[in-house]
Design a protein around this motif. Structure first.
Motif, PDB file in Angstrom:
ATOM      1  N   LEU A 100       0.862  -1.169   0.000  1.00  0.00           N
ATOM      2  CA  LEU A 100       0.000   0.000   0.000  1.00  0.00           C
ATOM      3  C   LEU A 100       0.906   1.228   0.000  1.00  0.00           C
ATOM      4  O   LEU A 100       1.825   1.326   0.818  1.00  0.00           O
ATOM      5  CB  LEU A 100      -0.901   0.034   1.233  1.00  0.00           C
ATOM      6  N   THR A 101       0.658   2.146  -0.945  1.00  0.00           N
ATOM      7  CA  THR A 101       1.446   3.370  -1.031  1.00  0.00           C
ATOM      8  C   THR A 101       0.532   4.571  -1.186  1.00  0.00           C
ATOM      9  O   THR A 101      -0.558   4.447  -1.751  1.00  0.00           O
ATOM     10  CB  THR A 101       2.462   3.299  -2.197  1.00  0.00           C
ATOM     11  N   ILE A 102       0.974   5.701  -0.652  1.00  0.00           N
ATOM     12  CA  ILE A 102       0.212   6.936  -0.830  1.00  0.00           C
ATOM     13  C   ILE A 102       1.149   8.074  -1.223  1.00  0.00           C
ATOM     14  O   ILE A 102       2.329   8.069  -0.886  1.00  0.00           O
ATOM     15  CB  ILE A 102      -0.597   7.330   0.430  1.00  0.00           C
ATOM     16  N   ASP A 103       0.587   9.029  -1.945  1.00  0.00           N
ATOM     17  CA  ASP A 103       1.292  10.276  -2.245  1.00  0.00           C
ATOM     18  C   ASP A 103       0.334  11.417  -1.940  1.00  0.00           C
ATOM     19  O   ASP A 103      -0.711  11.543  -2.574  1.00  0.00           O
ATOM     20  CB  ASP A 103       1.738  10.325  -3.708  1.00  0.00           C
ATOM     21  N   VAL A 104       0.702  12.217  -0.964  1.00  0.00           N
ATOM     22  CA  VAL A 104      -0.121  13.343  -0.538  1.00  0.00           C
ATOM     23  C   VAL A 104       0.663  14.650  -0.733  1.00  0.00           C
ATOM     24  O   VAL A 104       0.316  15.681  -0.185  1.00  0.00           O
ATOM     25  CB  VAL A 104      -0.548  13.176   0.939  1.00  0.00           C
ATOM     26  N   THR A 105       1.729  14.616  -1.524  1.00  0.00           N
ATOM     27  CA  THR A 105       2.619  15.767  -1.659  1.00  0.00           C
ATOM     28  C   THR A 105       2.212  16.742  -2.759  1.00  0.00           C
ATOM     29  O   THR A 105       2.776  17.824  -2.850  1.00  0.00           O
ATOM     30  CB  THR A 105       4.067  15.321  -1.926  1.00  0.00           C
ATOM     31  N   GLY A 106       1.261  16.365  -3.587  1.00  0.00           N
ATOM     32  CA  GLY A 106       0.833  17.225  -4.684  1.00  0.00           C
ATOM     33  C   GLY A 106      -0.616  17.641  -4.539  1.00  0.00           C
ATOM     34  O   GLY A 106      -1.243  17.407  -3.507  1.00  0.00           O
ATOM     35  N   PRO A 107      -1.160  18.236  -5.588  1.00  0.00           N
ATOM     36  CA  PRO A 107      -2.550  18.699  -5.508  1.00  0.00           C
ATOM     37  C   PRO A 107      -3.572  17.571  -5.464  1.00  0.00           C
ATOM     38  O   PRO A 107      -4.691  17.759  -5.021  1.00  0.00           O
ATOM     39  CB  PRO A 107      -2.719  19.537  -6.774  1.00  0.00           C
ATOM     40  N   ASN A 108      -3.183  16.385  -5.926  1.00  0.00           N
ATOM     41  CA  ASN A 108      -4.078  15.236  -5.938  1.00  0.00           C
ATOM     42  C   ASN A 108      -3.585  14.178  -4.964  1.00  0.00           C
ATOM     43  O   ASN A 108      -2.387  13.908  -4.892  1.00  0.00           O
ATOM     44  CB  ASN A 108      -4.174  14.621  -7.337  1.00  0.00           C
ATOM     45  N   LEU A 109      -4.488  13.584  -4.243  1.00  0.00           N
ATOM     46  CA  LEU A 109      -4.174  12.482  -3.348  1.00  0.00           C
ATOM     47  C   LEU A 109      -4.141  11.192  -4.168  1.00  0.00           C
ATOM     48  O   LEU A 109      -5.022  10.961  -4.992  1.00  0.00           O
ATOM     49  CB  LEU A 109      -5.257  12.374  -2.270  1.00  0.00           C
ATOM     50  N   ILE A 110      -3.116  10.381  -3.951  1.00  0.00           N
ATOM     51  CA  ILE A 110      -3.008   9.093  -4.636  1.00  0.00           C
ATOM     52  C   ILE A 110      -2.871   7.997  -3.594  1.00  0.00           C
ATOM     53  O   ILE A 110      -2.037   8.080  -2.699  1.00  0.00           O
ATOM     54  CB  ILE A 110      -1.790   9.057  -5.580  1.00  0.00           C
ATOM     55  N   VAL A 111      -3.703   6.972  -3.705  1.00  0.00           N
ATOM     56  CA  VAL A 111      -3.607   5.778  -2.881  1.00  0.00           C
ATOM     57  C   VAL A 111      -3.589   4.600  -3.838  1.00  0.00           C
ATOM     58  O   VAL A 111      -4.447   4.492  -4.708  1.00  0.00           O
ATOM     59  CB  VAL A 111      -4.798   5.648  -1.904  1.00  0.00           C
ATOM     60  N   ALA A 112      -2.586   3.727  -3.691  1.00  0.00           N
ATOM     61  CA  ALA A 112      -2.471   2.558  -4.570  1.00  0.00           C
ATOM     62  C   ALA A 112      -2.156   1.320  -3.741  1.00  0.00           C
ATOM     63  O   ALA A 112      -1.414   1.389  -2.766  1.00  0.00           O
ATOM     64  CB  ALA A 112      -1.384   2.783  -5.625  1.00  0.00           C
ATOM     65  N   VAL A 113      -2.737   0.205  -4.160  1.00  0.00           N
ATOM     66  CA  VAL A 113      -2.509  -1.077  -3.497  1.00  0.00           C
ATOM     67  C   VAL A 113      -2.188  -2.119  -4.560  1.00  0.00           C
ATOM     68  O   VAL A 113      -2.811  -2.146  -5.618  1.00  0.00           O
ATOM     69  CB  VAL A 113      -3.760  -1.523  -2.691  1.00  0.00           C
TER      70      VAL A 113
END
Length: 193
Positions: free
Chosen positions: A4-17
């Protein structure tokens, strides 16, 4: 390996599994200041879709910077909580590594840091060989004579998963720490910069 990975550093939230090589992900519309309210529902939605629980994840990861100061903290706090609750390891991802993934040769990756500046790093032959990480005037990168690529505003969820898997397979686990390449605007204002 379940990731499970997330990216919250930009304008869009990304969650991937990734579950048994099946990748599911969610990308928010531009989330503005709602990242912290959206991250857990996004995780729950994907895990439910894959018939998983948080305990089924083997490795967690998140982007630790460079990017939004607040987003970095939200991502790190979320993943640290998951790791604490599950006793599972985590991997940190640099947002410039994500943009360099799959490229070869010698090149720079840049990310707009506003006011004529960019966060940047030089890569040689792969995303794993990074040097000269810092915050620079764009002119310095443009006059270097080396090809440069601007990081997309939205990270590629598949790159995030692949980097997590590659780092985990090499045992490159980490204690998540924010990657700040300059002071925040509030700190610069306080210091009169």
């Amino acid at each position: 390996m379940n990731v499970l990975t997330i990216d919250v550093t930009g304008p869009n939230l990304i969650v991937a599994v990734c579950k048994n090589n099946q990748i599911e992900y969610e990308i928010s519309e531009e989330a503005g200041k709602k990242h912290n309210a959206l991250v857990i529902p996004f995780v729950e939605k994907i895990l439910t879709k894959l018939n998983m629980t948080i305990q089924d994840i083997d490795v967690f990861s998140c982007v630790v910077g460079p990017g939004s100061f607040t987003g970095i903290r939200i991502g790190i706090a979320t993943i640290k909580a998951f790791c604490f609750a599950t006793k599972k390891p985590c991997v940190s991802i640099n947002s410039l590594e994500e943009a360099a993934y799959g490229k070869d040769g010698e090149f720079y990756i840049t990310l707009d840091a506003l006011h004529g500046n960019c966060y940047g790093a030089k890569f040689t032959n792969s995303w794993e060989q990074m040097s000269d990480l810092g915050c620079y005037p764009y002119d310095k990168v443009k006059t270097s004579g080396i090809i440069s690529y601007e990081k997309a505003k939205i990270s590629n969820p598949i790159n995030l998963i692949n980097i997590t898997i590659e780092k985990a397979n090499k045992g490159q686990f980490s204690v998540l720490e924010p990657l700040y390449l300059r002071k925040s605007q509030a700190e610069r204002d306080l210091d009169g910069e």
